[in-house]
Design a protein around this motif. Sequence first.
Motif, mmCIF file in Angstrom:
data_model
loop_
_atom_site.group_PDB
_atom_site.id
_atom_site.type_symbol
_atom_site.label_atom_id
_atom_site.label_comp_id
_atom_site.label_asym_id
_atom_site.label_seq_id
_atom_site.Cartn_x
_atom_site.Cartn_y
_atom_site.Cartn_z
ATOM 1 N N ARG A 94 0.847 -1.190 0.000
ATOM 2 C CA ARG A 94 0.000 0.000 0.000
ATOM 3 C C ARG A 94 0.882 1.239 0.000
ATOM 4 N NH1 ARG A 94 -1.300 -1.933 5.664
ATOM 5 N NH2 ARG A 94 -0.006 -0.700 7.059
ATOM 6 N N LEU A 95 0.370 2.318 -0.569
ATOM 7 C CA LEU A 95 1.110 3.564 -0.594
ATOM 8 C C LEU A 95 1.334 4.071 0.818
ATOM 9 C CD1 LEU A 95 -0.567 5.473 -3.561
ATOM 10 C CD2 LEU A 95 1.722 4.446 -3.528
ATOM 11 N N ARG A 96 2.452 4.719 1.016
ATOM 12 C CA ARG A 96 2.738 5.303 2.315
ATOM 13 C C ARG A 96 1.628 6.273 2.704
ATOM 14 N NH1 ARG A 96 7.837 9.171 4.216
ATOM 15 N NH2 ARG A 96 6.782 9.775 6.147
ATOM 16 N N GLY A 97 1.116 6.129 3.933
ATOM 17 C CA GLY A 97 0.042 6.975 4.421
ATOM 18 C C GLY A 97 -1.339 6.475 4.093
ATOM 19 N N SER A 98 -1.438 5.359 3.345
ATOM 20 C CA SER A 98 -2.737 4.809 2.967
ATOM 21 C C SER A 98 -2.996 3.506 3.706
ATOM 22 C CB SER A 98 -2.783 4.558 1.459
ATOM 23 O OG SER A 98 -3.955 3.854 1.092
ATOM 24 N N GLU A 99 -4.263 3.202 3.923
ATOM 25 C CA GLU A 99 -4.647 1.946 4.550
ATOM 26 C C GLU A 99 -5.163 0.940 3.533
ATOM 27 O OE1 GLU A 99 -4.193 1.139 7.758
ATOM 28 O OE2 GLU A 99 -3.199 3.098 7.971
ATOM 29 N N ASN A 100 -5.209 1.324 2.272
ATOM 30 C CA ASN A 100 -5.806 0.478 1.237
ATOM 31 C C ASN A 100 -4.730 -0.214 0.403
ATOM 32 O OD1 ASN A 100 -8.465 1.346 1.911
ATOM 33 N ND2 ASN A 100 -8.097 3.234 0.756
ATOM 34 N N GLU A 101 -4.896 -1.526 0.242
ATOM 35 C CA GLU A 101 -3.960 -2.277 -0.575
ATOM 36 C C GLU A 101 -4.077 -1.821 -2.023
ATOM 37 O OE1 GLU A 101 -3.692 -6.841 -1.668
ATOM 38 O OE2 GLU A 101 -3.183 -6.502 0.443
ATOM 39 N N LEU A 102 -2.949 -1.779 -2.711
ATOM 40 C CA LEU A 102 -2.926 -1.259 -4.078
ATOM 41 C C LEU A 102 -3.688 -2.134 -5.062
ATOM 42 C CD1 LEU A 102 0.724 0.032 -4.101
ATOM 43 C CD2 LEU A 102 -1.286 1.397 -4.672
ATOM 44 N N THR A 103 -3.892 -3.400 -4.729
ATOM 45 C CA THR A 103 -4.709 -4.245 -5.610
ATOM 46 C C THR A 103 -6.128 -3.713 -5.712
ATOM 47 O OG1 THR A 103 -5.096 -5.700 -3.714
ATOM 48 C CG2 THR A 103 -3.367 -6.347 -5.262
ATOM 49 N N GLU A 104 -6.607 -3.006 -4.671
ATOM 50 C CA GLU A 104 -7.939 -2.425 -4.705
ATOM 51 C C GLU A 104 -8.037 -1.298 -5.731
ATOM 52 O OE1 GLU A 104 -9.129 -1.203 -0.811
ATOM 53 O OE2 GLU A 104 -8.497 -3.080 0.137
ATOM 54 N N ARG A 105 -6.892 -0.768 -6.130
ATOM 55 C CA ARG A 105 -6.866 0.305 -7.130
ATOM 56 C C ARG A 105 -6.492 -0.232 -8.504
ATOM 57 N NH1 ARG A 105 -3.186 5.019 -4.735
ATOM 58 N NH2 ARG A 105 -3.626 5.770 -6.855
ATOM 59 N N GLY A 106 -6.480 -1.545 -8.625
ATOM 60 C CA GLY A 106 -6.267 -2.150 -9.934
ATOM 61 C C GLY A 106 -4.839 -2.457 -10.291
ATOM 62 N N PHE A 107 -3.904 -2.262 -9.347
ATOM 63 C CA PHE A 107 -2.508 -2.559 -9.652
ATOM 64 C C PHE A 107 -2.259 -4.057 -9.524
ATOM 65 C CE2 PHE A 107 -2.143 1.936 -8.510
ATOM 66 C CZ PHE A 107 -1.395 2.402 -9.592
ATOM 67 N N ASP A 108 -1.546 -4.592 -10.486
ATOM 68 C CA ASP A 108 -1.220 -6.005 -10.514
ATOM 69 C C ASP A 108 0.103 -6.210 -9.784
ATOM 70 O OD1 ASP A 108 -0.640 -8.623 -11.031
ATOM 71 O OD2 ASP A 108 -0.988 -8.516 -13.181
ATOM 72 N N LEU A 109 0.113 -7.085 -8.784
ATOM 73 C CA LEU A 109 1.337 -7.323 -8.021
ATOM 74 C C LEU A 109 2.467 -7.808 -8.922
ATOM 75 C CD1 LEU A 109 1.766 -10.667 -7.468
ATOM 76 C CD2 LEU A 109 -0.298 -10.262 -6.151
ATOM 77 N N ALA A 110 2.143 -8.438 -10.048
ATOM 78 C CA ALA A 110 3.181 -8.912 -10.958
ATOM 79 C C ALA A 110 3.979 -7.764 -11.570
ATOM 80 C CB ALA A 110 2.569 -9.757 -12.065
#
Length: 384
Positions: free
Chosen positions: A120-136
């Motif tokens: 997750r972005l620094r300062g955020s509580e939301n995992e980046l996958t929730e914003r459509g980013f692919d961990l790959a």
Amino acid sequence: MYLPDYEGNSLVNLISSLGLAYGRDNGIYPQCTALSRVDLNQYDNIILLVIDGLGHRYVQSKQGLFRTHCSAELTSVFPSTTATSITAFMTGLAPQQHGLTAWFTSLREVGGVTAVLPFRLRGSENELTERGFDLADVYQHPVFFDQLNCNSVVVSEHWILDTTFNKAHTGRAQKRGYKNLSGMFEQLRDCVKPSQGKQYIYAYWSQFDHLSHIHGNQSEVVSEHFQDLQSETEKFMAEISGTNTLLLLTSDHGFIDTTPEKCITVNDHPILQGCLTEPLSGEPRVAYCYVQTDQHKTFTDYVNTNFSNQLDCVASQDLIDNHFYGLGEPHPKLSERVGDFALIMKENYIIKDWMPQEKPFFHYGVHGGVSEQEMFTPLILLEA
């Protein structure tokens, strides 16, 4: 400075030895010198138990099972922190290749400074996958467990077992979760008692690290927890007697304690803060600074004039060139993930900044730096 010894005595070399025992090519990283006389192939089960934050110097300061059976000291990687080290344990690669350079790594792929383990972005509580980013897009390195010609198991706390990071790094390994210390050893007992053929079992315990951050590594709370760890480990080894199991107990890093008076807060230095193009990344003990192109001299002059007793300011490319992160060809994005300059803290100093949405906090126990307390980890061998 105490630096990683990638030639044979780092945790990466430990993984090289384990991988070779199970048919994996260890590549550019030699086998672990401390295991050169150990025939790993003779065991039905090998357990690698990583106790987060358990430094070699700490073990040597205490009496008991761990000190008695500590066969060597290893170095961590750089920086000496969980994100870099756990990724090394789960890939067999140093940060030079896996490319995750600290708890907070600046990732252009997702547009900012990112806490890479919770993704997750620094300062955020939301995992980046929730914003459509692919961990790959970020985690492009191989999975260690998928390169072994044996059964493999990952034993970890239930709340992190299925995180984005773990999903990306556990591959086809069987996953087992637990809720407490006795639960971890219960899962390990279940793994080794049935006849499963050759097995590699990776287990992770985080509570020692958590308590050290909150209370300080030298606190009584941590000391009591350490004794619990020794007692439960001794009990476990007795219970699995006769299973032909080797327990390798080590850590990702050690700790050094600090005080609020030893904290440099960037927000209190507007000239310094004004030179930066983004918030600090890295660790409180090794901070990466992205500096405006025309402000490099202003930045270095200010840092060296005001903080020469508290830190060393090093060009980040020099860290790569001098093999702080590992040997061999670097990850293609390594240079962009370590900023223009790194601030490597002396003694027990730390440096922090705060974004508007962040709630300030203080950790009495810290790590990531190059002191002997942080850099050296134990290698404890126990047989059943």
